[in-house]
Design a protein around this motif. Structure first.
Motif, mmCIF file in Angstrom:
data_model
loop_
_atom_site.group_PDB
_atom_site.id
_atom_site.type_symbol
_atom_site.label_atom_id
_atom_site.label_comp_id
_atom_site.label_asym_id
_atom_site.label_seq_id
_atom_site.Cartn_x
_atom_site.Cartn_y
_atom_site.Cartn_z
ATOM 1 N N ILE A 14 0.834 -1.199 0.000
ATOM 2 C CA ILE A 14 0.000 0.000 0.000
ATOM 3 C C ILE A 14 0.868 1.248 0.000
ATOM 4 C CG2 ILE A 14 -1.536 1.330 1.499
ATOM 5 C CD1 ILE A 14 -2.933 -1.326 2.182
ATOM 6 N N GLU A 80 -0.559 -4.954 3.040
ATOM 7 C CA GLU A 80 -1.307 -4.072 3.940
ATOM 8 C C GLU A 80 -0.449 -3.737 5.154
ATOM 9 O OE1 GLU A 80 -5.981 -4.790 3.268
ATOM 10 O OE2 GLU A 80 -5.027 -6.256 4.576
ATOM 11 N N ARG A 133 -5.063 7.055 3.248
ATOM 12 C CA ARG A 133 -5.994 6.130 2.577
ATOM 13 C C ARG A 133 -6.244 4.893 3.427
ATOM 14 N NH1 ARG A 133 -3.223 7.739 -2.087
ATOM 15 N NH2 ARG A 133 -1.864 5.931 -1.964
ATOM 16 N N VAL A 134 -5.203 4.373 4.069
ATOM 17 C CA VAL A 134 -5.365 3.206 4.946
ATOM 18 C C VAL A 134 -6.320 3.542 6.087
ATOM 19 C CG1 VAL A 134 -4.167 1.757 6.643
ATOM 20 C CG2 VAL A 134 -3.127 2.160 4.413
ATOM 21 N N HIS A 136 -8.531 5.965 6.248
ATOM 22 C CA HIS A 136 -9.866 6.236 5.726
ATOM 23 C C HIS A 136 -10.588 4.929 5.370
ATOM 24 C CE1 HIS A 136 -13.020 8.582 3.893
ATOM 25 N NE2 HIS A 136 -12.900 7.879 2.781
ATOM 26 N N THR A 137 -9.893 4.000 4.756
ATOM 27 C CA THR A 137 -10.485 2.701 4.412
ATOM 28 C C THR A 137 -10.927 1.966 5.673
ATOM 29 O OG1 THR A 137 -9.165 2.544 2.403
ATOM 30 C CG2 THR A 137 -10.044 0.482 3.275
ATOM 31 N N ASN A 138 -10.093 1.985 6.700
ATOM 32 C CA ASN A 138 -10.455 1.331 7.964
ATOM 33 C C ASN A 138 -11.691 1.975 8.576
ATOM 34 O OD1 ASN A 138 -8.289 -0.413 7.758
ATOM 35 N ND2 ASN A 138 -6.991 0.738 9.151
ATOM 36 N N MET A 140 -14.078 3.641 6.981
ATOM 37 C CA MET A 140 -15.245 3.299 6.156
ATOM 38 C C MET A 140 -15.717 1.877 6.454
ATOM 39 S SD MET A 140 -14.442 5.228 2.492
ATOM 40 C CE MET A 140 -14.343 3.687 1.707
ATOM 41 N N ARG A 141 -14.775 0.928 6.598
ATOM 42 C CA ARG A 141 -15.144 -0.457 6.906
ATOM 43 C C ARG A 141 -15.827 -0.542 8.268
ATOM 44 N NH1 ARG A 141 -10.416 -2.701 6.956
ATOM 45 N NH2 ARG A 141 -10.257 -2.865 9.191
#
Length: 160
Positions: A14, A80, A133-134, A136-138, A140-141
């Motif tokens: 990533i 990751e 981004r990592v 933000h992705t976490n 969102m999940r």
């Protein structure tokens, strides 16, 4: 364990998503390698260690313990990373990392990363974007999982 080319591992991670090959090499020079063994506790919950971990090979889980049992929250895929919060702001670890198989983890210390600010500012900028981004992705999940749980509990929004 097989030899791992750190520069290639960075490029596949990533962190390397936007990096040029020479930037991957510069970052790889600051990165350490840690071999992990199945069942090994890589970092403990509550630990003050600021290391950023990037899974290069193998399987590793993010887990929480309540004293009696351990719950796996997420299993990392190759490339990751884990520990972004501790790496960026120095907060204590909110979860532990446990090796599910033998493998290799890339490690990056904040002090080593910060040495790149003067010599490779664009690299630092790109890595910080990747870390955002990592995170933000976490988030969102977690929001999706929370909504699904709420829908399940309220019997709305789905086939429950």
């Amino acid at each position: 364990m097989t030899k791992l080319d750190k520069s290639e591992a960075v490029a596949r991670s990533i962190l390397g998503a936007e990096l040029e090959p020479e930037e991957c090499t510069a970052l790889a020079e600051k990165i350490g390698l840690q071999e992990i063994r199945k069942g090994e506790l890589v970092v403990r919950e509550g630990e003050a260690r600021r290391t950023l971990f990037v899974l290069a090979d193998g399987k590793m889980s993010v887990c929480k313990a309540d004293g009696k049992s351990e719950t796996c929250l997420y299993q990392l895929r190759n490339g990751e990373c884990a520990g972004t919060r501790a790496f960026l702001d120095g907060s204590e670890r909110k979860a532990m990392l446990r090796a599910d198989t033998d493998g290799v983890v890339l490690t990056l210390e904040p002090e080593d990363f910060e040495q790149l600010i003067e010599s490779h500012p664009r690299l630092v900028y790109k890595v910080m974007k990747a870390l955002f981004r990592v995170t933000h992705t976490n988030l969102m999940r977690m929001n999706l999982e929370s909504a699904e749980l709420r829908n399940y509990m309220m019997k709305t929004g789905g086939r429950y």
